[in-house]
Scaffold this motif. Structure first.
Motif, short mmCIF file in Angstrom:
data_model
loop_
_atom_site.label_atom_id
_atom_site.label_comp_id
_atom_site.label_asym_id
_atom_site.label_seq_id
_atom_site.Cartn_x
_atom_site.Cartn_y
_atom_site.Cartn_z
N THR A 153 -9.31 -97.00 89.88
CA THR A 153 -10.66 -96.82 90.42
C THR A 153 -10.98 -95.35 90.71
N GLN A 154 -10.07 -94.44 90.32
CA GLN A 154 -10.33 -93.02 90.55
C GLN A 154 -11.31 -92.50 89.50
N LYS A 155 -11.97 -91.39 89.85
CA LYS A 155 -12.97 -90.83 88.94
C LYS A 155 -12.32 -90.34 87.65
N HIS A 156 -11.15 -89.72 87.76
CA HIS A 156 -10.46 -89.21 86.58
C HIS A 156 -9.13 -89.94 86.41
N LEU A 157 -8.89 -90.40 85.19
CA LEU A 157 -7.69 -91.20 84.94
C LEU A 157 -6.42 -90.39 85.10
N LEU A 158 -6.34 -89.25 84.45
CA LEU A 158 -5.20 -88.34 84.59
C LEU A 158 -5.75 -87.05 85.20
N THR A 159 -5.29 -86.71 86.39
CA THR A 159 -5.85 -85.54 87.07
C THR A 159 -5.43 -84.25 86.37
N LYS A 160 -6.26 -83.23 86.50
CA LYS A 160 -5.92 -81.94 85.90
C LYS A 160 -4.94 -81.21 86.81
N PRO A 161 -4.10 -80.34 86.24
CA PRO A 161 -3.13 -79.63 87.07
C PRO A 161 -3.82 -78.69 88.05
N ALA A 162 -3.24 -78.55 89.23
CA ALA A 162 -3.81 -77.66 90.25
C ALA A 162 -3.70 -76.21 89.79
N PRO A 163 -4.73 -75.38 90.01
CA PRO A 163 -4.66 -73.99 89.56
C PRO A 163 -3.63 -73.20 90.36
N LYS A 164 -2.94 -72.29 89.69
CA LYS A 164 -1.97 -71.43 90.37
C LYS A 164 -2.75 -70.33 91.06
N LEU A 165 -2.71 -70.31 92.37
CA LEU A 165 -3.50 -69.33 93.11
C LEU A 165 -2.73 -68.04 93.35
N ARG A 166 -1.43 -68.13 93.59
CA ARG A 166 -0.66 -66.93 93.90
C ARG A 166 0.62 -66.88 93.09
N GLU A 167 1.05 -65.67 92.79
CA GLU A 167 2.35 -65.46 92.15
C GLU A 167 3.38 -65.21 93.24
N ALA A 168 4.57 -65.69 93.01
CA ALA A 168 5.65 -65.45 93.98
C ALA A 168 6.04 -63.98 93.95
N PRO A 169 6.33 -63.36 95.12
CA PRO A 169 6.70 -61.94 95.14
C PRO A 169 8.01 -61.71 94.38
N VAL A 170 8.08 -60.58 93.66
CA VAL A 170 9.24 -60.25 92.83
C VAL A 170 9.72 -58.86 93.20
N LYS A 171 11.04 -58.68 93.25
CA LYS A 171 11.60 -57.34 93.50
C LYS A 171 11.40 -56.48 92.27
N ILE A 172 10.98 -55.25 92.47
CA ILE A 172 10.74 -54.34 91.35
C ILE A 172 12.08 -53.81 90.86
N THR A 173 12.36 -54.05 89.58
CA THR A 173 13.62 -53.61 88.99
C THR A 173 13.43 -52.27 88.29
N ASP A 174 14.56 -51.67 87.88
CA ASP A 174 14.50 -50.38 87.15
C ASP A 174 13.81 -50.55 85.81
N ALA A 175 14.00 -51.69 85.17
CA ALA A 175 13.34 -51.95 83.89
C ALA A 175 11.82 -51.96 84.05
N MET A 176 11.35 -52.51 85.17
CA MET A 176 9.91 -52.55 85.44
C MET A 176 9.38 -51.14 85.69
N LYS A 177 10.17 -50.37 86.40
CA LYS A 177 9.75 -48.99 86.70
C LYS A 177 9.65 -48.17 85.42
N GLY A 178 10.59 -48.40 84.49
CA GLY A 178 10.60 -47.67 83.23
C GLY A 178 9.46 -48.09 82.31
N PHE A 179 8.94 -49.29 82.51
CA PHE A 179 7.85 -49.80 81.68
C PHE A 179 6.59 -49.03 81.97
#
Length: 179
Positions: A153-179
């Motif tokens: 009886t729900q409006k949508h048979l298969l619900t859509k995935p929830a939007p990703k609002l935030r990214e998890a914090p990541v430590k900055i590596t040397d490879a990222m700095k060199g990029f």
């Protein structure tokens, strides 16, 4: 702008039965109840079929909204073909079909084809005649599956995935700095 010169102040002569032109919404709560009653009456009338059709997931139009995923009007013929369904059969089992829509990306095609496969697996198809089970694009469900069938009886048979609002914090590596 102020009135100029030594004239009489203007007086507004609104005497034209303005109350006839006013739109009131006093019937809004009653209409809400009437719509809800109509929905529940429809649900009982078409039992055990679901109330709404299965809709695809599409990206909204224009650059402003194209990151938003919303429900579309119907599945493309290509998506149905990938899920091994014909348009006529799909419409008969509660799947919305839009012959005008075209797939522009392989990702959306794969996502909607997977959505159709999910629906096919969950679908309980009643035989037209009791005890006469048919094999088709989707085979009729077995007798024990039919016993546990209930209505969606729900409006949508298969619900859509929830939007990703935030990214998890990541430590900055040397490879990222060199990029």
């Amino acid at each position: 702008e102020m009135v100029k010169h030594n004239n009489a102040l203007p007086s507004v002569h609104l005497r034209k039965h303005w109350d006839g032109y006013v739109r009131t919404w006093f019937n809004q709560p009653a209409r809400k109840t009437r719509r809800a009653n109509a929905r529940s009456a429809k649900a009982t009338r078409i039992f055990p079929r679901p109330i709404e059709k299965l809709r695809p997931l599409v990206h909204a139009c224009t650059r402003k909204y194209n990151s938003k995923v919303r429900y579309g009007y119907g599945f493309t013929l290509r998506e149905l073909k990938k899920a091994k369904l014909t348009a006529k059969f799909a419409q008969s089992v509660g799947i919305a079909v839009d012959h005008r829509r075209v797939n522009t990306s392989e990702e959306s095609l794969a996502r909607n084809a997977q959505r159709l496969e999910q629906y096919k697996n969950k679908l309980i198809l009643f035989p037209r005649r009791d005890g006469k089970f048919k094999q088709g694009e989707i085979a009729d469900s077995t007798a024990d599956k039919l016993k546990g069938a209930d209505q969606n009886t729900q409006k949508h048979l298969l619900t859509k995935p929830a939007p990703k609002l935030r990214e998890a914090p990541v430590k900055i590596t040397d490879a990222m700095k060199g990029f």
